[in-house]
Design a protein around this motif. Structure first.
Motif, PDB file in Angstrom:
ATOM      1  N   UNK A 161       0.874  -1.234   0.072  1.00 46.37           N
ATOM      2  CA  UNK A 161       0.186  -0.044  -0.128  1.00 46.37           C
ATOM      3  C   UNK A 161       0.824   1.286   0.170  1.00 46.37           C
ATOM      4  N   UNK A 162       2.047   1.097   0.823  1.00 46.73           N
ATOM      5  CA  UNK A 162       2.838   2.252   0.964  1.00 46.73           C
ATOM      6  C   UNK A 162       3.774   2.449  -0.442  1.00 46.73           C
ATOM      7  N   UNK A 163       3.941   1.362  -0.864  1.00 48.63           N
ATOM      8  CA  UNK A 163       4.887   1.252  -2.096  1.00 48.63           C
ATOM      9  C   UNK A 163       4.243   1.878  -3.382  1.00 48.63           C
ATOM     10  N   UNK A 164       2.879   1.548  -3.202  1.00 48.00           N
ATOM     11  CA  UNK A 164       2.139   2.149  -4.806  1.00 48.00           C
ATOM     12  C   UNK A 164       2.226   3.282  -4.892  1.00 48.00           C
ATOM     13  N   UNK A 165       2.428   4.278  -3.777  1.00 43.10           N
ATOM     14  CA  UNK A 165       2.321   5.847  -3.715  1.00 43.10           C
ATOM     15  C   UNK A 165       3.903   6.365  -3.560  1.00 43.10           C
ATOM     16  N   UNK A 166       4.945   5.371  -3.409  1.00 43.99           N
ATOM     17  CA  UNK A 166       6.212   5.708  -3.284  1.00 43.99           C
ATOM     18  C   UNK A 166       7.053   6.120  -4.468  1.00 43.99           C
ATOM     19  N   UNK A 167       8.457   6.191  -4.213  1.00 39.11           N
ATOM     20  CA  UNK A 167       9.239   6.464  -5.042  1.00 39.11           C
ATOM     21  C   UNK A 167       9.394   5.412  -6.278  1.00 39.11           C
ATOM     22  N   UNK A 168       9.375   4.131  -5.879  1.00 36.22           N
ATOM     23  CA  UNK A 168       9.506   3.028  -6.860  1.00 36.22           C
ATOM     24  C   UNK A 168       8.449   3.169  -7.732  1.00 36.22           C
ATOM     25  N   UNK A 169       7.196   3.339  -7.359  1.00 35.50           N
ATOM     26  CA  UNK A 169       6.084   3.354  -8.365  1.00 35.50           C
ATOM     27  C   UNK A 169       6.390   4.651  -9.130  1.00 35.50           C
ATOM     28  N   UNK A 170       6.891   5.774  -8.804  1.00 33.66           N
ATOM     29  CA  UNK A 170       6.806   6.878  -9.383  1.00 33.66           C
ATOM     30  C   UNK A 170       7.932   6.542 -10.609  1.00 33.66           C
ATOM     31  N   UNK A 185      13.403   1.539 -10.776  1.00 37.80           N
ATOM     32  CA  UNK A 185      11.928   1.364  -9.844  1.00 37.80           C
ATOM     33  C   UNK A 185      12.418  -0.122  -9.013  1.00 37.80           C
ATOM     34  N   UNK A 186      12.968  -1.184  -9.703  1.00 38.69           N
ATOM     35  CA  UNK A 186      13.179  -2.245  -8.905  1.00 38.69           C
ATOM     36  C   UNK A 186      14.321  -2.080  -7.755  1.00 38.69           C
ATOM     37  N   UNK A 187      15.153  -1.253  -8.052  1.00 35.59           N
ATOM     38  CA  UNK A 187      16.404  -0.904  -7.071  1.00 35.59           C
ATOM     39  C   UNK A 187      15.591  -0.116  -5.795  1.00 35.59           C
ATOM     40  N   UNK A 188      14.657   0.678  -6.128  1.00 37.87           N
ATOM     41  CA  UNK A 188      14.284   1.438  -5.050  1.00 37.87           C
ATOM     42  C   UNK A 188      12.914   0.674  -4.214  1.00 37.87           C
ATOM     43  N   UNK A 189      12.516  -0.401  -5.169  1.00 36.16           N
ATOM     44  CA  UNK A 189      11.698  -1.372  -4.445  1.00 36.16           C
ATOM     45  C   UNK A 189      12.144  -2.171  -3.474  1.00 36.16           C
ATOM     46  N   UNK A 190      13.324  -2.745  -4.052  1.00 35.95           N
ATOM     47  CA  UNK A 190      14.295  -3.527  -3.099  1.00 35.95           C
ATOM     48  C   UNK A 190      14.708  -3.043  -1.911  1.00 35.95           C
ATOM     49  N   UNK A 191      15.232  -1.543  -2.068  1.00 37.03           N
ATOM     50  CA  UNK A 191      15.661  -0.785  -0.835  1.00 37.03           C
ATOM     51  C   UNK A 191      14.552  -0.517   0.077  1.00 37.03           C
ATOM     52  N   UNK A 192      13.394  -0.324  -0.422  1.00 36.71           N
ATOM     53  CA  UNK A 192      12.197  -0.351   0.604  1.00 36.71           C
ATOM     54  C   UNK A 192      11.775  -1.495   1.313  1.00 36.71           C
ATOM     55  N   UNK A 193      11.970  -2.552   0.549  1.00 37.47           N
ATOM     56  CA  UNK A 193      11.573  -4.017   1.089  1.00 37.47           C
ATOM     57  C   UNK A 193      12.670  -4.199   2.182  1.00 37.47           C
ATOM     58  N   UNK A 194      13.952  -3.854   2.015  1.00 35.94           N
ATOM     59  CA  UNK A 194      15.039  -4.363   3.083  1.00 35.94           C
ATOM     60  C   UNK A 194      15.059  -3.443   4.162  1.00 35.94           C
ATOM     61  N   UNK A 195      14.467  -2.402   4.108  1.00 27.55           N
ATOM     62  CA  UNK A 195      14.131  -1.490   5.265  1.00 27.55           C
ATOM     63  C   UNK A 195      12.849  -1.463   6.140  1.00 27.55           C
ATOM     64  N   UNK A 196      11.994  -2.204   5.409  1.00 27.55           N
ATOM     65  CA  UNK A 196      10.746  -2.303   5.973  1.00 27.55           C
ATOM     66  C   UNK A 196      10.618  -2.808   7.228  1.00 27.55           C
ATOM     67  N   UNK A 197       9.907  -2.115   8.160  1.00 28.40           N
ATOM     68  CA  UNK A 197       9.742  -2.400   9.614  1.00 28.40           C
ATOM     69  C   UNK A 197       8.545  -2.544   9.907  1.00 28.40           C
TER      70      UNK A 197
END
Length: 294
Positions: free
Chosen positions: A162-171, A181-193
């Motif tokens: 839900x957050x990623x759909x409006x985040x930098x990776x989606x942009x 986009x793939x790099x940003x989504x992987x980074x967001x996944x690695x830092x997810x809490x």
């Protein structure tokens, strides 16, 4: 809901179009750019059930009633769902007005009652679906397994997506930069809490059009619905169909659901909820009260 909408995967599938002329050509154009194998049949070949064997879908387009009935019967004998242009009584399914954005497909149907209305609605909705939406969907599909492995709990996975759909990776995907986009989504996944849980009290007396936009979005995002018995059915209809639904629970149980990181929509009727709200606040649970508009 008079008809159930469904999407048929087309990769590796066969679609048969029986008949000639513009109506048959229109059906063929529906599948331009798709991965389906298109088989065109005319004349006696369209009346042979074996010609439809293994097909996923069949379309029949002809002004000849005898041909249309015979081709539909042949497709049905091969156990293939069939659509016959302008003959609803012969159809196993109707053809919707389609918005095609690659990985994102939207369809508007009227059960064959008013194709023109479906087309008008499609034009309205199409303007709101950006061309890059398909690339965003492709991005999430490419990392689907990685996301599932990293976030096996459904409510945590939903919150991340839900957050990623409006985040930098989606942009980045919307702009066509899929590598970034793939790099940003992987980074967001690695830092997810894990996000803290939340209990949102939503006035469910109805009607649904009195709900604020924030309340409607809360219903759409909720993992669990805890509903008073008299909650308005139209309000309930705004929630996700797959959200868990529970009868009223103790404040301790609501606190436990929130402690698991779940988003709880507490659909309330009357004033008894105030004691629940006070108990949750005292327990340190994040809460929000979403009254009706006005």
């Amino acid at each position: 809901m008079d008809a159930f909408p469904a999407f048929f995967p087309l990769a590796g599938r066969t679609v048969v179009i029986a008949g000639a002329g513009e109506a048959a050509a229109v059906k063929a154009r529906l599948f331009e750019g798709s991965p389906a194998r298109i088989v065109r049949l005319e004349g006696d070949a369209a009346l042979d059930a074996s010609a439809y064997a293994g097909a996923a879908l069949a379309f029949v387009a002809s002004a000849d009633d005898v041909f249309a009935e015979g081709a539909a019967a042949a497709a049905r004998a091969a156990h293939v769902p069939v659509n016959v242009v302008d003959r609803p009584a012969l159809c196993d399914f109707t053809t919707p007005a389609v918005i095609d954005r690659g990985e994102v497909v939207a369809a508007i149907g009227t059960g064959g009652a008013s194709p023109m209305l479906a087309t008008l609605l499609r034009h309205d909705i199409e303007a709101r679906v950006p061309q890059g939406a398909g690339r965003v969907a492709a991005l999430f599909r490419s990392l689907q397994d990685e996301v599932r492995q990293a976030l096996p709990e459904p409510h945590r996975r939903r919150a991340f997506l839900r957050a990623a759909l409006t985040g930098r990776a989606a942009e980045a995907a919307m702009a066509g930069d899929m590598e970034r986009a793939e790099s940003l989504l992987r980074a967001a996944l690695a830092s997810d809490a894990p996000a803290p849980g939340l209990v949102q009290f939503i006035d469910a007396r109805g009607p649904a059009d009195l709900l604020t936009l924030r309340a409607a979005r809360a219903l759409a995002a909720a993992d669990v619905l805890v509903c008073d018995p008299d909650a308005d059915e139209e309000v309930l209809g705004l929630a996700r169909r797959d959200a868990e639904r529970l009868a009223p629970q103790s404040s301790e149980r609501l606190a436990d659901l929130a402690a698991q990181g779940r988003r709880v929509a507490r659909l309330i009727v009357g004033t008894h909820w105030r004691a629940e709200h006070a108990a949750l606040d005292a327990a340190g649970v994040d809460t929000e009260v979403l009254p009706i508009a006005g």
